[in-house]
Scaffold this motif. Sequence first.
Motif, short mmCIF file in Angstrom:
data_model
loop_
_atom_site.label_atom_id
_atom_site.label_comp_id
_atom_site.label_asym_id
_atom_site.label_seq_id
_atom_site.Cartn_x
_atom_site.Cartn_y
_atom_site.Cartn_z
N ALA A 289 1.67 -8.01 3.45
CA ALA A 289 0.78 -7.72 2.96
C ALA A 289 0.46 -7.91 4.07
N ASP A 290 -1.24 -7.43 4.01
CA ASP A 290 -2.15 -7.33 5.09
C ASP A 290 -3.86 -7.98 4.34
N GLY A 291 -3.66 -7.55 3.40
CA GLY A 291 -4.81 -7.86 1.94
C GLY A 291 -5.06 -7.03 1.23
N VAL A 292 -6.06 -6.71 0.46
CA VAL A 292 -5.55 -6.00 -0.68
C VAL A 292 -5.71 -4.19 -0.33
N ASP A 293 -4.60 -4.04 -0.91
CA ASP A 293 -4.71 -2.53 -0.90
C ASP A 293 -4.38 -2.02 0.71
N ARG A 294 -3.28 -3.23 1.72
CA ARG A 294 -2.76 -3.07 3.26
C ARG A 294 -1.51 -3.75 3.12
N VAL A 295 -0.75 -2.91 3.52
CA VAL A 295 0.55 -3.13 4.30
C VAL A 295 0.97 -3.22 5.21
#
Length: 305
Positions: A289-295
């Motif tokens: 996970a790299d933030g909201v709506d970011r993978v």
Amino acid sequence: MKTIRIGCGAGYSGDRIEPAVELAERGDVDYLVFECLAERTIGLAQLARLRDPESGFDPLLGDRMRAVLPACRERGVTIVTNMGAASPRAAAHEVVRIARELGLAGLRVAAVTGDDVLDEVVAGGYALVESGEPVASLGDRVVAANAYAGIAGILEALGRKADVIITGRVADPALFLGPLVHEFGWALDDWERLGAGTVVGHLLECAGQITGGYFADPGRKDVPDLARLGFPLAEVAADGTAVITKVPGSGGRVTLATCKEQLLYEIHDPASYFTPDVVADFTGVTFEADGVDRVRVRGGHGRTA
């Protein structure tokens, strides 16, 4: 490190057009890919071409191009698509006609051919898997035979500074891998990076599946705002690592779970994902996970094609 943003504006022939417009106008993408071809659709396209030599390309080609060409031209976005289906040349002529209709001067449109191997298959003594009988025994009932091409034609078109590249049957990830190889200068025998780029292409190729469209199971796996599901884009670095995301405010979601489901979609042996350009290995892929709506995705490998 240089980063390329590449979006997927369609995952099948009948896909919605609005998310592609959203990517073109608000996605800040360098490339917009339309992946619209399957075995059934190319068979239908071949039948259409037999009836009319000027047809045989995706029936929504015109609608899609009218919708996104102005924004892509204004923002310098290169379009790559397999909407040529059975007639890449006819599709390219249609795009040129539409560009003139829209007043878009100087658009460079490339057609990538070579995938149609019907004559060779019929004449070459090949056997049917199901019966062992020669293909020629079917006579004129054989509708289509197409090889899965790789990135070579796409790379040549990019080298000639094409703004729109229209292919027939290429391996789905090749539509994404070609631009990455072109932008980053990856060697055609850099199997590790080709494998990593193929992972990115596989994750993006089905468009709304990775943003929750395929994942959604109301009551068990809820996805917000499915009625205006956004389509994905990837921020890809020169080492082949990437972040999968979507346009902020669009419907759907990008999570570890949506990415894992798409990674496993249409996979036989995850250690040996065959393409014309590389045999990709998905077994080392990891998501973070790299933030909201970011993978963030890394760990794709490859070996000799």
